[in-house]
Design a protein around this motif. Structure first.
Motif, mmCIF file in Angstrom:
data_model
loop_
_atom_site.group_PDB
_atom_site.id
_atom_site.type_symbol
_atom_site.label_atom_id
_atom_site.label_comp_id
_atom_site.label_asym_id
_atom_site.label_seq_id
_atom_site.Cartn_x
_atom_site.Cartn_y
_atom_site.Cartn_z
ATOM 1 N N ARG A 1 0.841 -1.208 0.000
ATOM 2 C CA ARG A 1 0.000 0.000 0.000
ATOM 3 C C ARG A 1 0.867 1.245 0.000
ATOM 4 O O ARG A 1 0.641 2.187 -0.764
ATOM 5 C CB ARG A 1 -0.901 0.021 1.233
ATOM 6 N N ILE A 2 1.887 1.253 0.876
ATOM 7 C CA ILE A 2 2.756 2.427 0.959
ATOM 8 C C ILE A 2 3.468 2.636 -0.372
ATOM 9 O O ILE A 2 3.537 3.757 -0.888
ATOM 10 C CB ILE A 2 3.773 2.255 2.110
ATOM 11 N N ALA A 3 3.972 1.546 -0.962
ATOM 12 C CA ALA A 3 4.692 1.652 -2.236
ATOM 13 C C ALA A 3 3.774 2.221 -3.316
ATOM 14 O O ALA A 3 4.166 3.114 -4.073
ATOM 15 C CB ALA A 3 5.238 0.288 -2.639
ATOM 16 N N ALA A 4 2.532 1.715 -3.363
ATOM 17 C CA ALA A 4 1.592 2.166 -4.397
ATOM 18 C C ALA A 4 1.273 3.647 -4.220
ATOM 19 O O ALA A 4 1.232 4.408 -5.195
ATOM 20 C CB ALA A 4 0.313 1.335 -4.321
ATOM 21 N N LEU B 1 11.089 -0.989 8.563
ATOM 22 C CA LEU B 1 12.119 -0.315 7.774
ATOM 23 C C LEU B 1 11.827 -0.470 6.284
ATOM 24 O O LEU B 1 12.018 0.451 5.497
ATOM 25 C CB LEU B 1 13.501 -0.885 8.104
ATOM 26 N N ARG B 2 11.319 -1.640 5.910
ATOM 27 C CA ARG B 2 10.932 -1.843 4.510
ATOM 28 C C ARG B 2 9.821 -0.875 4.125
ATOM 29 O O ARG B 2 9.772 -0.382 3.011
ATOM 30 C CB ARG B 2 10.461 -3.282 4.281
ATOM 31 N N ASP B 3 8.887 -0.637 5.078
ATOM 32 C CA ASP B 3 7.820 0.343 4.835
ATOM 33 C C ASP B 3 8.416 1.730 4.594
ATOM 34 O O ASP B 3 7.965 2.483 3.723
ATOM 35 C CB ASP B 3 6.868 0.415 6.035
ATOM 36 N N GLY C 1 9.995 5.224 -2.177
ATOM 37 C CA GLY C 1 9.960 4.767 -3.555
ATOM 38 C C GLY C 1 11.009 3.769 -3.956
ATOM 39 O O GLY C 1 11.364 3.694 -5.128
ATOM 40 N N PHE C 2 11.545 3.001 -3.021
ATOM 41 C CA PHE C 2 12.481 1.960 -3.453
ATOM 42 C C PHE C 2 12.359 0.713 -2.587
ATOM 43 O O PHE C 2 11.841 0.763 -1.471
ATOM 44 C CB PHE C 2 13.928 2.478 -3.470
#
Ligand SMILES: [Zn+2]
Ligand SMILES: [Zn+2]
Ligand SMILES: [Zn+2]
Length: 591
Positions: free
Chosen positions: A497-500, A553-555, A561-562
């Protein structure tokens, strides 16, 4: 249980209320309400058992309201504990579980008919009514009559109703106009979207001085909004426990604290009873008629009416200017609180994971035959604990021996003679009321937490790169609104969701750069055609990266954006730090 199954399968309509009550009691369920409610509750229990048994999960009918809310939120289903009964929430969850069970339950459909609810003809006419309502929503949407759409369930709503009143009206209409309910109506999804759109437009603050673009991206720093204070009041706010007015000059609370409280940024402590409360849990009164009204931070920049039939004069909320230094301190405080919340969420997640692992191990150990004990097993346990002096009060009647009196024999004797059904019923009633109060309080605290998280994010800039601090509910709502996730489809993970959303924000920034020729505050360093990314900065990163879990941390990476190349926690932190301090263009080329 078997008796209950049989009764639900045949002849629940013919059964007496007493019979249904007896079964509910044996199953440890509430026995309050009219016969129709009792029958529905029994049906819910039996359907829940049928759904949960094959998965070896607890019966959803045994969930507390707080847990129900979580399960509903997980599925993106509406839930308003202030106006909906526990049975209504449970019905929604069980219907959702049935839909989830359908694709892989196709072969073993033998028991399906008995779990299907049948209220004896009522649903058919109900659905006809719902379709008429959905059609009406579509008609009104064509002419843009948002207030009329929300008023369709009966309670009139206008442009200056409070957000809470709009929400209630929205939920009432959405109960009829929902794609899950209107499976025989082709435009059901369209009607539902029109309803959502009406609610969103109507509850949007009309801020003077905030640009459309910045409002759309949510990038309005809460205190940076410039608006007039015409027809605005410093409304009365009272402590929800002791009812004493908050923020009197003698309390040493600065004037601008009112703005901080009302925007949901933080909680304050009652100077009389020392309770911590925020604007979602506080009591609010109308400056015209002094009547109570429900307030939400979304109302702060709006003109509203209190909702009383006799009081129709609108009013706004005074915006006090905060000294810059206090604002800087507030930002630091709020960011620290947001990171603390992430740690709490992580700890809770780890606890649930451990509990689930233990439950699996236990289920494996007793050969899978268990799970039948349920409510009666729980009661026996409570009574055993009482006899051993581990419980303060008798689980049957609520009698509480004073500390010196608690001899084991006395307690055993009490239990033996504790057979007064009336006393038991009275105790159950008291307990149910106390549970309901606890649930309502928990729901209030939950709302306050949600509001504070959102307000913190807005105060700190409301950037996509800071979305790591938002709650799952908020991320899901944003994804639905942005159309990157659809209600009926497989839910995205938090990181997805965060990435999108970060991708969407970067694209929007890129488009703005092309059309405006730059000039925005933080120019995105994107590459042509590709997704623009925002380099990590002190304001977009958590202050203490080491306190986060690897997944969190991945979030944070996703929000910038990476996807991190590294696997381990320290390596991901190193990657974030490197991006933060390196010449960002070179780093981006390495992607
Ligand atoms: Zn108080
Ligand atoms: Zn009023
Ligand atoms: Zn007793």
């Amino acid at each position: 249980m078997e008796d209950a199954q049989k009764l639900v399968a045949h002849g629940l309509e013919a059964a007496t209320a007493g019979r249904v009550k007896g079964l509910l009691k044996a199953l440890g369920q509430s026995q309050a309400g009219e016969k129709a409610e009792l029958a529905e509750r029994l049906r819910l229990f039996v359907e829940g058992a049928a759904l949960s048994a094959p998965r070896r999960e607890p019966n959803p009918a045994s969930l507390k309201v707080g847990e129900l809310r979580k399960e509903l939120a997980k599925r993106g289903l509406p839930c308003d504990t202030s106006i909906e009964t526990r049975d209504a929430l449970l019905r929604r969850l069980i219907d959702a579980l049935k839909r989830e069970a359908q694709p892989n339950a196709g072969a073993s459909g033998a028991d399906r008919p008995t779990t299907e609810p049948d209220d004896g003809g009522a649903p058919a006419s109900g659905e006809g009514r719902d379709i008429t309502l959905a059609k009406r929503v579509l008609e009104l949407a064509e002419t843009g009559e948002d207030a009329a759409i929300l008023s369709l369930a009966g309670a009139p709503v206008s442009r200056d109703s409070t957000v809470a009143a709009m929400r209630k009206a929205y939920l009432a209409v959405s109960r009829s106009v929902h794609p899950d309910k209107l499976r025989n109506f082709a435009d059901a999804t369209k009607a539902f979207q029109a309803l959502v759109g009406a609610f969103e437009r109507l509850s949007q603050p009309e801020v003077v001085g905030a640009g459309e673009a910045s409002r759309r991206s949510g990038a309005v720093a809460a205190t940076a909004i410039a608006r007039s204070n015409a027809n605005c009041f410093r409304t009365k706010v009272r402590c929800p426990r002791c009812k004493v007015e908050w923020g009197q000059p003698c309390d040493g609370v600065e004037k601008w604290c009112y703005s901080v409280l009302m925007q949901g940024v933080k909680c304050y402590t009652c100077s009389t009873c020392l309770l911590d409360f925020g604007c979602m849990t506080a009591l609010h009164s109308c400056p015209h008629c002094n009547g109570p009204f429900e307030f939400a931070p979304a109302d702060y920049h709006r003109q509203v009416t209190c909702g009383s039939a006799r009081c129709t004069r609108p009013f706004g909320f005074h915006l006090f200017v905060m000294p810059p230094r206090a604002e800087a301190e507030l930002r630091a405080e709020v960011k620290a609180a947001a990171e603390r919340r992430l740690r709490v969420v992580e700890a809770a997640r780890a606890r649930t994971a451990r509990g689930a692992a233990r439950a699996r191990a236990a289920a494996g150990a007793d050969g899978g035959g268990g799970g039948g004990g349920g409510a009666s097993g729980e009661r026996a346990e409570a009574e055993a604990a009482f006899v051993r002096g581990l419980r303060d009060e008798c689980p049957r009647c609520g009698w509480a021996p004073s500390a010196g009196e608690a001899q084991r024999d006395d307690l055993v004797e009490h239990l033996r003679s504790c057979t007064d059904a009336k006393a038991h019923a009275a105790h159950r009633k008291r307990k149910a009321a106390a549970d309901a109060r606890d649930d309502a309080r928990a729901a209030g605290r939950h709302k306050q937490e949600e509001a504070m998280t959102h307000a913190a994010w807005q105060l700190l800039g409301g950037q996509a790169s800071q979305m790591w601090m938002l709650t799952d509910e908020q991320l899901r709502a944003r994804c639905l609104e942005a159309g990157v996730e659809a209600a009926g489809e497989q839910a995205l993970t938090r990181t997805e969701r965060i990435a999108a959303l970060a991708r969407r924000a970067a694209e929007a920034d890129g488009a703005r750069m092309l059309t405006n020729g730059g000039g925005s505050v933080a120019p995105p360093r994107g590459r042509r055609g590709g997704s623009a990314a925002c380099a990590p900065s002190a304001s977009s990163l958590p202050d203490n990266l080491h306190s986060l879990s690897l997944q969190q941390l991945r979030d944070v990476c996703a929000a910038h954006g990476f996807v991190p190349k590294a696997r381990g926690k320290d390596a991901v932190i190193a990657e974030l730090e490197k991006r933060r301090f390196a010449g960002s263009d070179e780093v981006l080329l390495l992607e």
